[in-house]
Design a protein around this motif. Structure first.
Motif, PDB file in Angstrom:
ATOM      1  N   PRO A 159     -88.867  25.123 -13.527  1.00 47.21           N
ATOM      2  CA  PRO A 159     -88.424  24.086 -12.593  1.00 47.21           C
ATOM      3  C   PRO A 159     -89.451  22.974 -12.437  1.00 47.21           C
ATOM      4  CG  PRO A 159     -88.001  26.270 -11.709  1.00 47.21           C
ATOM      5  CD  PRO A 159     -88.837  26.471 -12.928  1.00 47.21           C
ATOM      6  N   HIS A 161     -85.414  20.651  -6.013  1.00 48.06           N
ATOM      7  CA  HIS A 161     -86.367  19.989  -6.904  1.00 48.06           C
ATOM      8  C   HIS A 161     -86.146  18.485  -7.050  1.00 48.06           C
ATOM      9  CE1 HIS A 161     -87.620  24.015  -8.039  1.00 48.06           C
ATOM     10  NE2 HIS A 161     -86.361  24.314  -8.300  1.00 48.06           N
ATOM     11  N   PHE A 162     -84.939  18.004  -6.808  1.00 53.91           N
ATOM     12  CA  PHE A 162     -84.649  16.588  -7.036  1.00 53.91           C
ATOM     13  C   PHE A 162     -85.228  15.717  -5.925  1.00 53.91           C
ATOM     14  CE2 PHE A 162     -81.017  19.053  -8.757  1.00 53.91           C
ATOM     15  CZ  PHE A 162     -81.198  18.769 -10.111  1.00 53.91           C
ATOM     16  N   SER A 209     -90.073  19.068 -10.429  1.00 55.48           N
ATOM     17  CA  SER A 209     -89.609  18.211  -9.342  1.00 55.48           C
ATOM     18  C   SER A 209     -89.416  16.784  -9.838  1.00 55.48           C
ATOM     19  CB  SER A 209     -90.624  18.220  -8.192  1.00 55.48           C
ATOM     20  OG  SER A 209     -90.706  19.495  -7.614  1.00 55.48           O
ATOM     21  N   TRP A 227     -82.635  21.679 -11.723  1.00 59.17           N
ATOM     22  CA  TRP A 227     -83.693  20.682 -11.880  1.00 59.17           C
ATOM     23  C   TRP A 227     -83.514  19.957 -13.215  1.00 59.17           C
ATOM     24  CZ3 TRP A 227     -84.246  25.956 -12.330  1.00 59.17           C
ATOM     25  CH2 TRP A 227     -84.647  26.435 -13.574  1.00 59.17           C
TER      26      TRP A 227
END
Length: 535
Positions: A49, A238-239, A51, A533
């Motif tokens: 994952p 994560h966005f 960000s 993500w």
């Protein structure tokens, strides 16, 4: 030995403890060929994952009559928005198992009549207010209020009392034992809201505890959110931004994902699966769960208040034809109960409701009805709903039954047609347990009983059985009760469950997700924004 070594190196790479070059060097030293080592490094990094970025989610759902009030949420768009901005006491995890969410844990006692939920400490709402037991109690009481129009009201009707033990413990006292109660509190309508003086002042407030904060909201059009910097779940959300966009038109939704205007779409039309699968930048994601497409007949409205008329229509449908031509094989035929083999206590001895022109004609004659029967339909109900209705009309004609299709506007379908018109098309994402499914759409006390099957000898017995099975701890007795409940519902109820449909999605290859993708709802259990993500 080598596999364990590579797993450790992969973990270090994903955690950032070593770089790509060091990983490849280690993999080659362990005996992997250079191309294999390169591919493995790419796969590990893609599954790690990261960000950043803006997720654009193109949804087939959404109506200008939508609202932020979680209790009135009635489609996949509002559900995903609520999951992004809020949380519940429990949630169904990526692997389908129930796990605590805002609750840190929960325990039953007194034959599952008493449930104690310990809350996570230090969870904050978007406005900085700390979540406490008062917020949980106020939220549940909002849905339970006698004047409540919440879709969760029926689910919570068995709650006798809610009290707190300090700021971080909530105790639910039920009328009867309910082993499935922790599932119930994960229902997407019961998003915990901030309270003021023990009450929910504004159920349409955008404030929640979720991974994203609402920046702008335009009902049935688009919603823009930004990441919550104080989200209590580590390794989630994560966005940087998430944008939900309503694309009710199937062609518009397909073009948007093909042109790169959105990153993800739900409800891919089975007819276009092959086409989208050939687009180099896209991947098709298909999950099998409890989603089913129905045609509810409201038994409190003529002509569906007639048992024989309902049975005539149940026998007048070629269900496998619906699966073959509407789902193109991406599902299975229904049998007029909202339960399939993936759920506990599925009745394997139910009569099979398949096309039988002779039986349909016989029941239709006994009903005494004549003239056209109206079926309200729109593709807003599910992809291919209009085509499915045309197939139903054609097969019914073979039995001497005339069905008139009423094409309804997509916008406002869920507020103006479904649960109001005597016969319409509908979809249900399903529920993990029978009790939850029945309490959502079939018991007498739920707002979403779209067949209005609430009174009469069979309906009364069905409702009694649901209550009995809910608290029954003997598995054999519970099985008998659920089997009989299904028999009554299939025979006398107003639901035509035509087919069980797989969830079909398309997304950009730049999007990544865990190896497990939940199938309790579409879009990874409705939690794509929180769980996915950009690779």
């Amino acid at each position: 030995m080598r596999d364990e070594y590579l797993k450790k190196q992969a973990r270090w790479l994903s955690e950032g403890q070593i770089g790509r070059r060091q990983f490849i060097t280690s993999a080659i030293a362990a005996g992997l060929a250079v191309p294999t080592a390169l591919t493995l490094a790419t796969d590990v990094l893609a599954a790690t994952p990261k960000s950043g970025g803006k997720l654009r989610f193109g949804s087939s759902y959404g109506s200008t009559t939508d609202a932020l009030d979680p209790g009135t949420s009635e489609n996949g768009m509002s559900q995903s928005i609520n999951y992004a901005r809020g949380n519940h006491l429990t949630e169904v995890g990526k692997d389908g198992k129930l796990i605590p969410e805002l609750a840190a844990g929960y325990e039953p006692s007194n034959g599952a009549k008493t449930w104690v939920f310990d809350l996570r400490k230090g969870v904050e709402f978007h406005d900085g207010k700390t979540m406490t037991a008062d917020d949980v109690i106020a939220t549940f009481n909002y849905h339970r209020d006698e004047n409540s129009k919440s879709a969760a009201k029926g689910l919570l009707s068995a709650i006798k009392e809610i009290k707190k033990d300090g700021d971080n413990r909530v105790i639910f006292e039920l009328e009867g034992g309910n082993a499935d109660f922790p599932y119930i509190v994960s229902d997407y309508h019961i998003m915990i809201m901030p309270s003021v003086d023990g009450k929910i002042e504004d159920p349409n407030s955008p404030i929640g505890t979720g991974g994203y904060i609402v920046e702008s909201y335009e009902a049935g059009v688009r919603t823009l959110m930004k990441r919550n910097p104080n989200f209590f779940k580590e390794g989630h959300a994560h966005f940087d931004e998430v944008e939900f966009i309503t694309l009710a038109d199937t062609t518009a939704r397909q073009n948007a994902i093909m042109n790169g205007d959105v990153d993800f779409i739900d409800n891919v039309d089975p007819k276009t699966v092959s086409l989208l699968g050939r687009v180099p930048i896209l991947e098709i994601l298909q999950t099998t769960g409890t989603q089913h497409y129905t045609f509810p007949m409201r038994v409190n409205a003529a002509p569906f208040d007639n048992y024989d008329l309902r049975m005539a229509l149940k026998y007048a449908i070629k269900r496998q034809e619906l699966v073959d031509k509407i789902l193109l094989g991406h599902g299975e035929a229904g049998n007029d109960v909202p339960v399939n083999a993936s759920m506990p206590f599925f009745n394997t001895e139910l009569p099979v409701h398949e096309f039988d022109a002779e039986k349909a004609a016989e029941h239709y004659k006994k009903s005494g009805h004549s003239g056209a029967i109206q079926l309200s339909v729109s593709d807003a109900a599910f992809p291919g709903a209009v085509d499915a209705a045309q197939l139903i009309a054609a097969s019914a004609k073979e039995a001497g039954i005339e069905i008139e299709l009423v094409r309804e506007p997509s916008d406002g379908y869920w507020s103006n047609v479904w649960n109001k018109k005597p016969w319409s098309a509908c979809y249900w994402s399903g529920r993990p347990t029978q009790d939850w499914m029945y309490a959502s759409a079939y018991t007498a006390d739920t707002e979403w009983n779209d067949t209005a099957w609430k009174t009469g000898e069979s309906a009364d017995k069905f409702n009694d059985l649901v209550v009995m099975a809910r608290s029954e701890t003997d598995e054999d007795k519970r099985k008998e009760q659920y089997w009989e409940a299904q028999r009554l519902l299939q025979d006398d109820g107003g639901a035509i469950v035509g087919m069980w449909a797989n969830f079909i999605h398309a997304h950009s290859k730049t999007l990544a997700h865990d190896e497990h993708v939940a199938a309790n709802w579409q879009a990874d259990g409705g939690k794509l924004a929180e769980r996915w993500w950009f690779s």
